[in-house]
Scaffold this active site. Structure first.
Site, PDB file in Angstrom:
ATOM      1  N   MET A  95       4.612   0.137   0.510  1.00  0.00           N
ATOM      2  CA  MET A  95       5.385   0.031   1.536  1.00  0.00           C
ATOM      3  C   MET A  95       5.447  -1.538   1.956  1.00  0.00           C
ATOM      4  O   MET A  95       5.873  -1.666   3.092  1.00  0.00           O
ATOM      5  CB  MET A  95       4.960   1.006   2.479  1.00  0.00           C
ATOM      6  CG  MET A  95       5.223   2.405   2.178  1.00  0.00           C
ATOM      7  SD  MET A  95       5.483   3.593   3.645  1.00  0.00           S
ATOM      8  CE  MET A  95       4.265   3.601   4.447  1.00  0.00           C
ATOM      9  N   GLN A 108      -3.447  11.921   0.171  1.00  0.00           N
ATOM     10  CA  GLN A 108      -2.260  11.399  -0.610  1.00  0.00           C
ATOM     11  C   GLN A 108      -2.392  11.810  -1.905  1.00  0.00           C
ATOM     12  O   GLN A 108      -1.427  12.055  -2.682  1.00  0.00           O
ATOM     13  CB  GLN A 108      -1.760  10.105   0.003  1.00  0.00           C
ATOM     14  CG  GLN A 108      -0.850   9.443  -0.974  1.00  0.00           C
ATOM     15  CD  GLN A 108      -0.256   8.280  -0.380  1.00  0.00           C
ATOM     16  OE1 GLN A 108       0.569   8.049   0.685  1.00  0.00           O
ATOM     17  NE2 GLN A 108      -0.545   7.008  -0.887  1.00  0.00           N
ATOM     18  N   HIS A 138      -3.597  -3.902  -2.127  1.00  0.00           N
ATOM     19  CA  HIS A 138      -2.563  -3.709  -3.094  1.00  0.00           C
ATOM     20  C   HIS A 138      -2.957  -4.755  -4.301  1.00  0.00           C
ATOM     21  O   HIS A 138      -2.535  -4.002  -5.398  1.00  0.00           O
ATOM     22  CB  HIS A 138      -1.297  -3.962  -2.442  1.00  0.00           C
ATOM     23  CG  HIS A 138      -0.855  -3.328  -1.083  1.00  0.00           C
ATOM     24  ND1 HIS A 138      -0.949  -3.701   0.088  1.00  0.00           N
ATOM     25  CD2 HIS A 138      -0.270  -2.023  -1.051  1.00  0.00           C
ATOM     26  CE1 HIS A 138      -0.653  -2.737   0.814  1.00  0.00           C
ATOM     27  NE2 HIS A 138      -0.111  -1.563   0.245  1.00  0.00           N
ATOM     28  N   GLY A 150      -4.501   3.913  -3.959  1.00  0.00           N
ATOM     29  CA  GLY A 150      -5.807   3.585  -3.585  1.00  0.00           C
ATOM     30  C   GLY A 150      -6.531   4.868  -3.219  1.00  0.00           C
ATOM     31  O   GLY A 150      -6.023   5.917  -2.426  1.00  0.00           O
ATOM     32  N   HIS A 187      -1.716  -6.395   1.039  1.00  0.00           N
ATOM     33  CA  HIS A 187      -2.848  -7.112   1.460  1.00  0.00           C
ATOM     34  C   HIS A 187      -3.734  -7.014   0.069  1.00  0.00           C
ATOM     35  O   HIS A 187      -3.435  -6.596  -1.067  1.00  0.00           O
ATOM     36  CB  HIS A 187      -3.406  -6.755   2.481  1.00  0.00           C
ATOM     37  CG  HIS A 187      -3.813  -5.264   2.467  1.00  0.00           C
ATOM     38  ND1 HIS A 187      -4.472  -4.512   1.740  1.00  0.00           N
ATOM     39  CD2 HIS A 187      -3.021  -4.287   3.084  1.00  0.00           C
ATOM     40  CE1 HIS A 187      -4.589  -3.075   2.021  1.00  0.00           C
ATOM     41  NE2 HIS A 187      -3.493  -2.871   2.667  1.00  0.00           N
TER      42      HIS A 187
HETATM   43  O1  PAF Z   1       0.512   4.736   0.452  1.00  0.00           O
HETATM   44  C1  PAF Z   1       1.825   4.129   0.575  1.00  0.00           C
HETATM   45  O2  PAF Z   1       1.989   3.060   0.503  1.00  0.00           O
HETATM   46  C2  PAF Z   1       2.996   5.118   0.610  1.00  0.00           C
HETATM   47  O3  PAF Z   1       2.655   6.326   1.140  1.00  0.00           O
HETATM   48  C3  PAF Z   1       3.559   5.293  -0.703  1.00  0.00           C
HETATM   49  C4  PAF Z   1       2.723   5.977  -1.878  1.00  0.00           C
HETATM   50  C5  PAF Z   1       4.125   3.828  -1.255  1.00  0.00           C
HETATM   51  C6  PAF Z   1       4.855   6.276  -0.521  1.00  0.00           C
HETATM   52  O4  PAF Z   1       5.874   5.668   0.404  1.00  0.00           O
END
Ligand code: PAF
Length: 281
Positions: free
Chosen positions: A28, A153, A35, A147, A32
């Site tokens: 999103m 998630q 990522h 991550g 940082h």
């Molecule tokens: O973890 C994230 O940044 C978000 O939940 C994702 C996986 C990009 C979905 O919008």
């Protein structure tokens, strides 16, 4: 590196690259070091690295949180370029959710309905599952990178990828941490210096649980008390300190196999999450 804004442009960019592997890193933005770790894993494993940047409105339960979410595209593109990303997919909301959009991917059961699902509302994981499904279908990658900090998630994504038979390998990278142990998050920039030092009680609480479990304590009630004591000593009242099965998120009473220990807490007004797995395989 090229930047594309539509699914058609993305598919056209990837079409000549399909003789090699494609790795997708969904983000999103507000990138940082955490990522960067995912991008490096993709760069090391895949011939083509695609990164998406999309602040997905449907996964935010609070409008204020969506509005406050940092949007730093220019800096994000610089970081992506430095990490060797080949294609950035940065659509707008109308590209992802066109007029009359009416489909939601829903994962049922404790995996999506407890902890973050309960705290952030039922719609949170619906939003994540729906947008990740769309990103996977738009890019059809061999690997998709996430991550471990967002453990629930990851479990939700693994579930619908398996259930829907989406042909992608979900790769989970270890939580990226600052030198003092704080899990990296786009939200950390909102912490004052005092709050940041308070927040260190979260990784300390996870360490305390790990140490106690390694020392033979197996009841999750007693382990939870250790974590809560560590947090409360720093003035943090957790939303939850949970001990669950890492795949199903069903609660566990004793550590007799791998157990995910997950913490969520507000430090000031900033909501942080972190986790660890104890009782290894
Ligand atoms: O973890 C994230 O940044 C978000 O939940 C994702 C996986 C990009 C979905 O919008």
């Amino acid at each position: 590196m090229i930047v594309v804004r539509t699914v058609a442009e993305l598919r056209a960019a990837l079409s000549p690259r399909r003789d090699g592997t494609i790795g997708l890193v969904p983000t999103m933005g507000a990138l940082h070091e955490g990522h960067a770790t995912l991008l490096r894993a993709a760069r090391a494993a895949d011939d083509t690295v695609v990164m998406s940047i999309f602040v997905n409105p449907t996964q935010f339960n609070e409008q204020a949180d969506l509005a406050a979410y940092p949007r730093t595209e220019a800096a994000d593109l610089d970081l992506a370029e430095a990490e060797g990303v080949d294609v950035v997919f940065a659509p707008d909301a109308a590209e992802v959710y066109p007029r009359a959009f009416a489909t939601t991917v829903t994962v049922s059961g404790p995996i999506a309905e407890t902890l973050e699902g309960a705290e952030r509302g039922r719609g949170h994981f619906d939003g994540v599952a729906t947008v990740v499904t769309k990103l996977l279908l738009a890019s059809l990658p061999d690997h998709a990178y996430f991550g471990a900090k967002d453990a629930q998630q990851v479990a939700v994504i693994r579930r619908f990828v398996a259930d829907l038979g989406i042909p992608v390998k979900v790769v989970v990278c270890p939580t990226s941490r600052d030198a003092d142990g704080l899990a990296r998050s786009s939200r950390n920039t909102r912490l004052s210096p005092h709050e940041r030092s308070q927040a260190l009680a979260i990784p300390r609480a996870l360490d305390a649980v790990r140490d106690a479990a390694a020392g033979g304590l197996s009841g999750t009630g007693a382990l939870q008390a250790r974590a809560v004591a560590e947090l409360e000593a720093a003035g943090i009242h957790p939303e939850y300190v949970a001990f669950v099965d890492p795949e199903t998120f069903a609660p566990v009473a004793a550590v007799e196999g791998p157990v995910l220990v997950a913490i969520a807490a507000r430090v000031g007004t900033t909501r942080l999450i972190d986790n660890t797995v104890i009782g290894g395989a």
